[in-house]
Design a protein around this motif. Structure first.
Motif, PDB file in Angstrom:
ATOM      1  N   ALA A 443       0.860  -1.342   0.080  1.00 50.58           N
ATOM      2  CA  ALA A 443      -0.015   0.057  -0.098  1.00 50.58           C
ATOM      3  C   ALA A 443       1.032   1.091   0.048  1.00 50.58           C
ATOM      4  O   ALA A 443       0.570   2.281  -0.632  1.00 50.58           O
ATOM      5  CB  ALA A 443      -0.926   0.062   1.067  1.00 50.58           C
ATOM      6  N   SER A 446       2.292   1.806  -3.528  1.00 53.01           N
ATOM      7  CA  SER A 446       1.168   2.088  -4.402  1.00 53.01           C
ATOM      8  C   SER A 446       0.823   3.695  -4.225  1.00 53.01           C
ATOM      9  O   SER A 446       0.350   4.076  -5.031  1.00 53.01           O
ATOM     10  CB  SER A 446      -0.198   1.168  -4.138  1.00 53.01           C
ATOM     11  OG  SER A 446       0.373  -0.137  -4.587  1.00 53.01           O
ATOM     12  N   ALA A 450      -0.396   6.507  -6.976  1.00 51.59           N
ATOM     13  CA  ALA A 450      -1.815   7.043  -6.973  1.00 51.59           C
ATOM     14  C   ALA A 450      -1.496   8.494  -6.659  1.00 51.59           C
ATOM     15  O   ALA A 450      -1.970   9.252  -7.163  1.00 51.59           O
ATOM     16  CB  ALA A 450      -2.470   6.150  -5.876  1.00 51.59           C
ATOM     17  N   ILE A 499      -7.027   4.054 -10.419  1.00 50.83           N
ATOM     18  CA  ILE A 499      -8.067   3.003 -10.264  1.00 50.83           C
ATOM     19  C   ILE A 499      -7.090   1.500 -10.134  1.00 50.83           C
ATOM     20  O   ILE A 499      -7.435   0.745  -9.170  1.00 50.83           O
ATOM     21  CB  ILE A 499      -9.139   2.994 -11.452  1.00 50.83           C
ATOM     22  CG1 ILE A 499      -9.977   4.360 -11.258  1.00 50.83           C
ATOM     23  CG2 ILE A 499     -10.252   1.619 -11.099  1.00 50.83           C
ATOM     24  CD1 ILE A 499     -10.676   4.551 -12.374  1.00 50.83           C
ATOM     25  N   MET A 502      -5.381   0.376  -7.139  1.00 47.24           N
ATOM     26  CA  MET A 502      -5.878   0.054  -5.756  1.00 47.24           C
ATOM     27  C   MET A 502      -6.716  -1.281  -5.829  1.00 47.24           C
ATOM     28  O   MET A 502      -7.383  -1.745  -4.950  1.00 47.24           O
ATOM     29  CB  MET A 502      -7.085   1.040  -5.658  1.00 47.24           C
ATOM     30  CG  MET A 502      -6.421   2.700  -5.408  1.00 47.24           C
ATOM     31  SD  MET A 502      -7.671   3.836  -5.215  1.00 47.24           S
ATOM     32  CE  MET A 502      -6.811   5.136  -5.118  1.00 47.24           C
ATOM     33  N   PHE A 503      -6.480  -2.122  -6.970  1.00 40.79           N
ATOM     34  CA  PHE A 503      -6.817  -3.435  -6.881  1.00 40.79           C
ATOM     35  C   PHE A 503      -6.005  -4.578  -6.422  1.00 40.79           C
ATOM     36  O   PHE A 503      -4.902  -4.256  -6.528  1.00 40.79           O
ATOM     37  CB  PHE A 503      -7.294  -3.898  -8.416  1.00 40.79           C
ATOM     38  CG  PHE A 503      -8.429  -3.434  -8.960  1.00 40.79           C
ATOM     39  CD1 PHE A 503      -9.471  -4.361  -9.097  1.00 40.79           C
ATOM     40  CD2 PHE A 503      -8.622  -2.177  -9.373  1.00 40.79           C
ATOM     41  CE1 PHE A 503     -10.768  -3.904  -9.708  1.00 40.79           C
ATOM     42  CE2 PHE A 503     -10.012  -1.951  -9.649  1.00 40.79           C
ATOM     43  CZ  PHE A 503     -10.872  -2.525 -10.188  1.00 40.79           C
ATOM     44  N   ASN A 516      -5.503  -4.927  -0.780  1.00 39.98           N
ATOM     45  CA  ASN A 516      -4.767  -3.657  -1.004  1.00 39.98           C
ATOM     46  C   ASN A 516      -5.311  -2.532  -0.553  1.00 39.98           C
ATOM     47  O   ASN A 516      -6.530  -2.080  -0.980  1.00 39.98           O
ATOM     48  CB  ASN A 516      -4.874  -3.592  -2.738  1.00 39.98           C
ATOM     49  CG  ASN A 516      -3.873  -2.493  -3.412  1.00 39.98           C
ATOM     50  OD1 ASN A 516      -3.292  -1.796  -2.396  1.00 39.98           O
ATOM     51  ND2 ASN A 516      -3.654  -2.533  -4.505  1.00 39.98           N
ATOM     52  N   TYR A 517      -4.464  -2.113   0.412  1.00 36.14           N
ATOM     53  CA  TYR A 517      -5.156  -0.901   1.403  1.00 36.14           C
ATOM     54  C   TYR A 517      -4.782   0.509   0.788  1.00 36.14           C
ATOM     55  O   TYR A 517      -5.159   1.434   1.151  1.00 36.14           O
ATOM     56  CB  TYR A 517      -4.471  -0.844   2.561  1.00 36.14           C
ATOM     57  CG  TYR A 517      -4.900  -2.115   3.476  1.00 36.14           C
ATOM     58  CD1 TYR A 517      -6.091  -2.241   4.194  1.00 36.14           C
ATOM     59  CD2 TYR A 517      -4.129  -3.390   3.442  1.00 36.14           C
ATOM     60  CE1 TYR A 517      -6.293  -3.378   5.134  1.00 36.14           C
ATOM     61  CE2 TYR A 517      -4.461  -4.350   4.178  1.00 36.14           C
ATOM     62  CZ  TYR A 517      -5.505  -4.356   5.125  1.00 36.14           C
ATOM     63  OH  TYR A 517      -6.053  -5.546   5.630  1.00 36.14           O
ATOM     64  N   THR A 518      -4.395   0.497  -0.528  1.00 37.76           N
ATOM     65  CA  THR A 518      -4.168   1.603  -1.165  1.00 37.76           C
ATOM     66  C   THR A 518      -5.540   2.252  -1.448  1.00 37.76           C
ATOM     67  O   THR A 518      -5.754   3.581  -1.499  1.00 37.76           O
ATOM     68  CB  THR A 518      -3.573   1.529  -2.545  1.00 37.76           C
ATOM     69  OG1 THR A 518      -2.404   0.546  -2.303  1.00 37.76           O
ATOM     70  CG2 THR A 518      -3.362   2.834  -3.166  1.00 37.76           C
ATOM     71  N   CYS A 519      -6.722   1.781  -1.735  1.00 41.12           N
ATOM     72  CA  CYS A 519      -7.885   2.371  -1.859  1.00 41.12           C
ATOM     73  C   CYS A 519      -8.265   2.858  -0.641  1.00 41.12           C
ATOM     74  O   CYS A 519      -9.512   3.643  -0.773  1.00 41.12           O
ATOM     75  CB  CYS A 519      -8.982   1.074  -2.181  1.00 41.12           C
ATOM     76  SG  CYS A 519      -9.123  -0.282  -1.102  1.00 41.12           S
ATOM     77  N   VAL A 520      -7.924   2.654   0.388  1.00 38.93           N
ATOM     78  CA  VAL A 520      -8.111   3.330   1.770  1.00 38.93           C
ATOM     79  C   VAL A 520      -7.341   4.554   2.009  1.00 38.93           C
ATOM     80  O   VAL A 520      -7.607   5.485   2.490  1.00 38.93           O
ATOM     81  CB  VAL A 520      -8.464   2.391   2.970  1.00 38.93           C
ATOM     82  CG1 VAL A 520      -8.619   2.932   4.322  1.00 38.93           C
ATOM     83  CG2 VAL A 520      -9.103   1.233   2.768  1.00 38.93           C
ATOM     84  N   PRO A 523      -7.166   7.696  -1.027  1.00 38.08           N
ATOM     85  CA  PRO A 523      -8.427   8.682  -1.050  1.00 38.08           C
ATOM     86  C   PRO A 523      -8.735   9.167   0.428  1.00 38.08           C
ATOM     87  O   PRO A 523      -8.957  10.470   0.746  1.00 38.08           O
ATOM     88  CB  PRO A 523      -9.554   7.789  -1.300  1.00 38.08           C
ATOM     89  CG  PRO A 523      -9.088   6.804  -2.143  1.00 38.08           C
ATOM     90  CD  PRO A 523      -7.850   6.530  -1.634  1.00 38.08           C
TER      91      PRO A 523
END
Length: 571
Positions: A443, A446, A450, A499, A502-503, A516-520, A523
């Motif tokens: 994360a 990533s 991002a 996008i 974050m998968f 994958n904690y990048t999505c948290v 953002p």
């Protein structure tokens, strides 16, 4: 020469001629006109930042709103060198090759080629920005400049935070890769009998951060020469690979893999469908490697003829790494053990270490990993320099906590020592995530991708929309037809990458360890930055804050320029 005004708010500039000092300018009756001229958003239909007409770096920087505090020691080659060094082709490919092989040889090879092309388009748009407004703050400054009224400050602040954190995460990514490379070399010397625990890796990581910080504290001339050393070192190790690896493969493995294997073998090691896995495995090595070319932007105030050298540095670094990296991958795939799974499960922890070991033996593998680690260290020193300049610039505009200290520049050496210290401390703290587990580590890496892509794409979108009437191209510009086409295609690719990054690596059975904690985190950071600005920082951050006095401004820009601007304003 004097300029008589029609009202008390006009400016009078008196030119005094001295036989000893040449021409000196004394301002009298300063009023709202000079403040309007120095406005970074441009009053009405007038934009006073015009790189194409500026005669030197100091004049252009004054039009942007800042005085020259750092020394301009970077040649065009050295500006290119800082991005080329951070990309560090062979060390970076060594770090990301395992993930690329999750889609087989063809995914890694063609994914690199396709992603590299789109990254070039992104770099071209950034080069246009850098040519028009070359400043160390770069992304957040351009965002403020082109954003619509009422939203300039908050969007600029979010982008400044995103870019700063992404670059810091890049330091963590490079230094963690360095720690893994050193651990791989140790593991090779002990024939696999070495346990590279997270604690040991963080210890190496922390030591590297401290040492890189010390290297970054040298004067600008020394840092510039460090980029030359990095160029030579990276080119040397690549040439060595091209010569030694094929010879060893021919002698010790009997021959090379054929063209069908190199260019056409797709092998899906995940549970995603083949198309999505091609993107996940194929694009990410290039996206992670051909990254941080905004480092050229952050060196703008140390570059000679920045409006030309910075765009050249951005574009040339991308092209060289894109094409040369593609040939490196071809060479590696020609020499790799065709049993990809055995390479991915290497006991040495690095696919490249296993490839060199299979072809050249233990001693060569140790030598290569040692040379790669040295180049990785130079990568880390270069990105630490870029982070410190971004942190310094953002603090100059009061965007960070303790800004009044961080923005100080040593008057003797012209080096922002406090910004370097802040960059290193942030890297050490953020790097603690690597102690948790692999999911946290991924994360963190990533986040660099991002956060940077958000920071890179936002000013481009704003330039094409709300700020289209403010944009005045610099020496590098594709023109009114091609520029927006290239820019929009690049933005679309960046949205896709934000996008995609974050998968998770696997579709099914996602656990705490595989999430994958990048999505948290990504953002979350952007939202928290906006909240922090609204709740507290809006009292202190009001966008780019000039540090020029009116006298400094006129001295740098010149009376004739001001006279011309005022004459255009008069009815």
């Amino acid at each position: 020469m004097s300029m008589s005004s029609k009202s008390e708010n006009k400016i009078t500039v008196e030119r005094k001629v001295s036989t000893d000092l040449g021409q000196a300018f004394q301002l009298q009756g300063l009023g709202s006109n000079l403040r309007s001229i120095r406005s970074k958003t441009g009053a009405g239909e007038v934009n006073y930042i015009n790189a194409a007409k500026s005669v030197n770096d100091n004049q252009l920087l004054a039009e942007i709103g800042y005085k020259q505090e750092l020394k301009r020691q970077f040649s065009t080659l050295q500006v290119f060198g800082i991005a080329f060094s951070i990309m560090g082709l062979l060390p970076s490919i060594a770090s990301v090759m395992g993930g690329g092989l999750d889609g087989g040889p063809a995914s890694l090879l063609w994914g690199w080629f396709v992603a590299g092309f789109f990254l070039l388009l992104v770099g071209i748009s950034m080069a246009e920005h850098a040519s028009a407004i070359p400043t160390a703050g770069g992304l957040y400054y351009w965002t403020y400049y082109y954003a619509p009224e009422g939203y300039k400050e908050i969007i600029s602040f979010i982008i400044g935070c995103s870019n700063s954190l992404a670059l810091t995460a890049g330091v963590c990514s490079i230094n963690y890769g360095l720690a893994e490379e050193i651990a791989a070399a140790v593991t090779l010397t002990k024939d696999g009998n070495f346990d590279a625990t997270r604690g040991k890796l963080y210890g190496i990581f922390a030591g590297a951060v401290v040492l890189m910080g010390l290297c970054t504290c040298i004067a600008s001339g020394g840092i510039a020469r460090l980029q030359t050393l990095s160029i030579v070192s990276n080119v040397f190790i690549i040439i060595l690979l091209f010569i030694a690896l094929p010879i060893g493969t021919k002698r010790n493995m009997g021959g090379f893999n054929n063209g069908d294997f190199i260019f056409g073998k797709f092998e899906n090691f995940s549970d995603w469908n083949n198309g999505w896995q091609f993107c996940l495995a194929g694009f990410m090595p290039a996206v992670w490697t051909i990254n941080s070319f905004d480092s050229c932007v952050h060196q703008s105030e140390e570059a000679k003829d920045a409006k030309k050298s910075v765009p050249i540095g951005i574009i040339l670094s991308i092209i060289v790494c894109w094409i040369l990296g593609w040939f490196i991958i071809i060479c590696l795939l020609a020499c790799i053990n065709p049993d990809i799974a055995s390479v991915l499960d290497s006991k040495y922890g690095f696919a490249l270490a296993q490839i060199v070991y299979d072809s050249l033996g233990k001693k060569w593998a140790i030598a290569f990993m040692s040379l790669i680690a040295f180049c990785q260290f130079l990568m880390g020193a270069s990105i630490t320099t870029a982070v410190s300049r971004q942190v310094w610039a953002f603090s100059r505009d009061n965007g960070l906590p303790l800004s009044k200290y961080i923005k100080r520049v040593d008057s003797k050496y012209s080096v922002p020592f406090y910004a370097i210290l802040a960059a290193c401390v942030c890297s050490l703290v953020l790097g603690l995530l690597c102690l948790i587990d692999q999911a946290a580590t991924n994360a963190l890496f990533s986040l660099a991708v991002a956060g940077n892509n958000l920071a890179w794409s936002t000013p481009t979108v704003l330039r094409l929309t709300s700020g289209k009437d403010l944009f005045r191209p610099g020496p590098f510009y594709l023109g009114k037809f091609w520029s927006p086409i290239v820019a929009w295609v690049g933005v679309a690719f960046q949205v896709f990458i934000i996008i995609m990054v974050m998968f998770p690596a696997q579709q099914k059975g996602i656990t705490k360890a595989t999430m994958n904690y990048t999505c948290v985190i990504g953002p979350g950071i952007w939202i928290l930055a906006g909240i922090y600005y609204k709740v507290y920082k809006k009292k202190y951050y009001h966008g780019p804050a000039t540090n020029l006095s009116d006298e400094d401004y006129v001295d740098a820009v010149g009376v004739d320029v001001i006279d011309t601007i005022i004459s255009k304003q008069e009815p």
